[in-house]
Design an enzyme around this catalytic site. Structure first.
Site, PDB file in Angstrom:
ATOM      1  N   TRP A   1      42.111  46.736  37.653  1.00 12.57           N
ATOM      2  CA  TRP A   1      40.926  47.199  38.396  1.00 12.57           C
ATOM      3  C   TRP A   1      40.760  46.574  39.764  1.00 12.57           C
ATOM      4  O   TRP A   1      39.656  46.425  40.258  1.00 12.57           O
ATOM      5  CB  TRP A   1      39.650  47.008  37.567  1.00 12.57           C
ATOM      6  N   HIS A   2      41.857  46.204  40.380  1.00 16.39           N
ATOM      7  CA  HIS A   2      41.785  45.636  41.725  1.00 16.39           C
ATOM      8  C   HIS A   2      42.173  46.675  42.779  1.00 16.39           C
ATOM      9  O   HIS A   2      42.655  46.330  43.843  1.00 16.39           O
ATOM     10  CB  HIS A   2      42.689  44.400  41.827  1.00 16.39           C
TER      11      HIS A   2
END
Length: 596
Positions: free
Chosen positions: A528-529
């Site tokens: 989720w970066h």
């Protein structure tokens, strides 16, 4: 390393049944990883925010000095800061993070992701690469959708962004006084840390928020009682009389004035509440009042395009009136690929999220997480391993028929609790170098856009993944980690468990355990970066003002050219505070000059 004990019948029956259903085991083991790394923010007790309301209570038309679209990791500290001098409206499409017992406690971590309803704090999307992902839909945003690790950007990142180092430090400290804590570092995390040091990820930097080569213990946004703190908690700094936060407020379009002007000027937004009623909010008259978009790496470029700013072909394809031809909107999308190995443990392990990290010189970050029992509470639910939900559930997304789900639950019922005991060691690469793009699919801002990240398209990304996995293999075989693995499970066996799991929608290859390059490609996941879409120098300038437009900024992770530090949430929160202070100082300096 503890040898397999043939007298340990509970584990023997569990592990042998699991190995005989290898696909089930691999899936079960990794079913937890999305849920394991994706809790949603909720403090133990909801704060009394008098300025927070449902959007259904909003008037049809309202006026403010600043309108911020997106109450996420950057939007909350930005709004809190600006509220001290100006009237601020913060519009958040999701609900409040507070008050849901399923997402309050660390040991119930991941329960919220089982909620796939339209009001869930997480909205799933699948990139064109075939990797299952999620975006936040809750006040607190991305700081509610992570494993809680808190670590600052490197000094190189700060210089590259052109930020003022002193204000950056002050802004980090402002954030840390509320949301950052030292983690407990129990047995699993300590073994991983010591294993990294043993295999050469040195020096030992102890506990620090700073980005330093070697192995360190970083911060966490979970306090000593296991309660999550997010950017929404930074509202304790806000001026209540200067801030209005509206929940379930979906912004559909930014409004511009173009007639008689050399360039468009943003002057309002149209948003809808949960009932579908339409509202308009305008910025008050004043040359320095602005609209600020902080809707995240998917939401911000999506909203610009829906409002007429973006690539002409995208706008024409959806019959959107062009306000400004800005072709780089939605370009430069990147997601740092993550690859992990699950290690069943012969001994109980603590429930832990990311607490320690190995920062290598070759561009890979090594992290770990563990669970005492990933199966959760209800014996028929299986928590993180539920066949019905999650990125890594026991049944692939396209095969979730009622019959398949019932069969998976039946098989999992036969597994002993020990089969769910263990942890993950993962690596995430820096950068990345590979980039993709985002395109609109509909005119509804609540629908996901189409996203392509092009994982491992650049050979350097693949090289870094291979080096990271090689380091993980050495950590697994280290003396420091020996008590947490079974000697009968070889490294190829551990890799095969992962590689045979439906952890994404990509095709599988039989040689994945023999080729780390293939393993990287076959088992790629997200942490989720993801970032980009409104990058600095291409969509916004160094003041985060949208190029070619007046009174409009974008302040969030969509402006990044690469993900800062090991985990970006600390820096995104810092950026909200940093830019809030800068804007206040600029306006104060302007007033002083006007009186001279």
């Amino acid at each position: 390393m503890k040898a397999f004990d043939p007298e340990d019948r509970a584990f023997e029956s569990a592990i042998m049944a699991t190995l005989s259903w290898r696909r089930l085991f691999g899936t079960a083991a990794f079913a937890g990883i999305l849920l394991f790394f994706s809790g949603f923010c909720a403090s133990e007790k909801a704060p009394n925010y008098s300025f927070m309301h449902k959007a259904t209570s909003a008037p049809p038309i309202s006026y403010y000095d600043y309108i911020i679209v997106g109450g996420g990791t950057a939007g909350c500290p930005l709004a809190a800061t600006l509220s001290h001098n100006y009237s601020v409206l913060l519009l958040e499409r999701g609900g409040s993070p507070y008050g849901n017992p399923n997402i309050t406690e660390l040991d119930l971590f991941g329960a919220a992701l089982s909620d796939l309803s339209p009001t869930s704090p997480s909205q799933r999307f699948i990139s064109k690469d075939g990797v299952i992902n999620a975006r936040a839909r809750v006040l607190g945003g991305g700081s509610c959708l992570n494993a809680g690790f808190y670590s600052r950007a490197s000094s190189h990142d700060v210089r590259e962004m052109g930020w003022d180092g002193r204000l950056v430090n002050e802004s980090y400290q402002w954030v840390e006084r509320v949301v950052a804590f030292e983690p407990p570092m129990q047995q699993w995390q300590t073994a991983v840390r010591d294993g990294m040091l043993e295999v050469g990820v040195v020096p030992d930097n102890g506990f620090t928020y700073d980005h330093m080569y070697g192995t360190k213990v970083g911060g966490t946004i979970f306090d000593k009682d296991g309660h999550r703190h997010t950017s929404a908690d930074l509202f304790e700094y806000a001026n209540p009389s200067g801030l209005t936060v509206l929940l379930h407020a979906s912004v559909h379009r930014i409004l511009f004035r173009t007639r008689g002007r050399p360039r468009p000027k943003a002057h309002g937004v149209i948003f809808r509440d949960a009932s579908g009623a339409r509202h308009r909010a305008y910025i008050k008259k004043g040359s320095n009042n602005e609209i600020i978009v902080s809707a995240g790496a998917l939401g911000s470029p999506q909203l610009l395009m829906l409002s007429g700013i973006g690539p002409p072909d995208q706008l024409k394809a959806h019959k959107i009136r062009e306000v400004l031809d800005l072709p780089m909107v939605g370009q430069g999308m990147s997601d740092n690929p993550m690859n992990a190995i699950f290690i069943p443990s012969p001994v109980p392990v603590e429930i832990s999220l990311i607490e320690t990290v190995g920062i290598t010189h070759f561009g890979s970050y090594i992290e770990a997480a563990s669970g005492a029992n990933f199966a959760g509470g209800s014996p028929r639910d299986f928590g993180m391993f539920s066949p019905k939900i999650g990125q890594l559930s026991t049944v692939p997304p396209k095969e979730r028929t009622p019959e398949a789900l019932a069969k998976a639950v039946e098989l999992m019922d036969k597994l002993e609790e020990a089969a769910f005991r263990g942890g993950f060691i993962l690596e995430k690469i820096t950068g990345p170098m590979s980039t993709g793009h985002l395109e609109l699919q509909t005119l509804n801002p609540n629908d996901n856009p189409s996203v392509t990240f092009n994982y491992f398209k650049d050979p350097l990304d693949l090289q870094r993944c291979v080096q990271g996995l090689s380091t993980i293999e050495r950590v697994i075989e280290s003396k420091a980690f020996s008590k947490f693995r079974y000697d009968f499970l070889s490294l190829p066996a551990l890799l095969n468990m992962t590689a045979s799991s439906p952890i994404n929608l990509l095709p599988k290859h039989e040689n994945a355990s023999r080729s780390l390059e293939q393993f990287c490609k076959d088992t790629v996941m997200t942490i989720w970066h993801y970032h980009g879409g409104c990058q600095m120098g291409k969509v916004v300038d160094h003041d985060y003002k949208v190029l070619g437009v007046d009174a409009l900024r974008v302040i969030d992770g969509s402006t990044f050219n690469h993900s800062p530090g090991t985990n970006p949430q600390a820096t995104v929160m810092m950026l909200g505070r940093y830019m809030g202070v800068r804007i206040l100082r600029e306006r104060l300096a302007g007033r002083n000059e006007s009186h001279e």
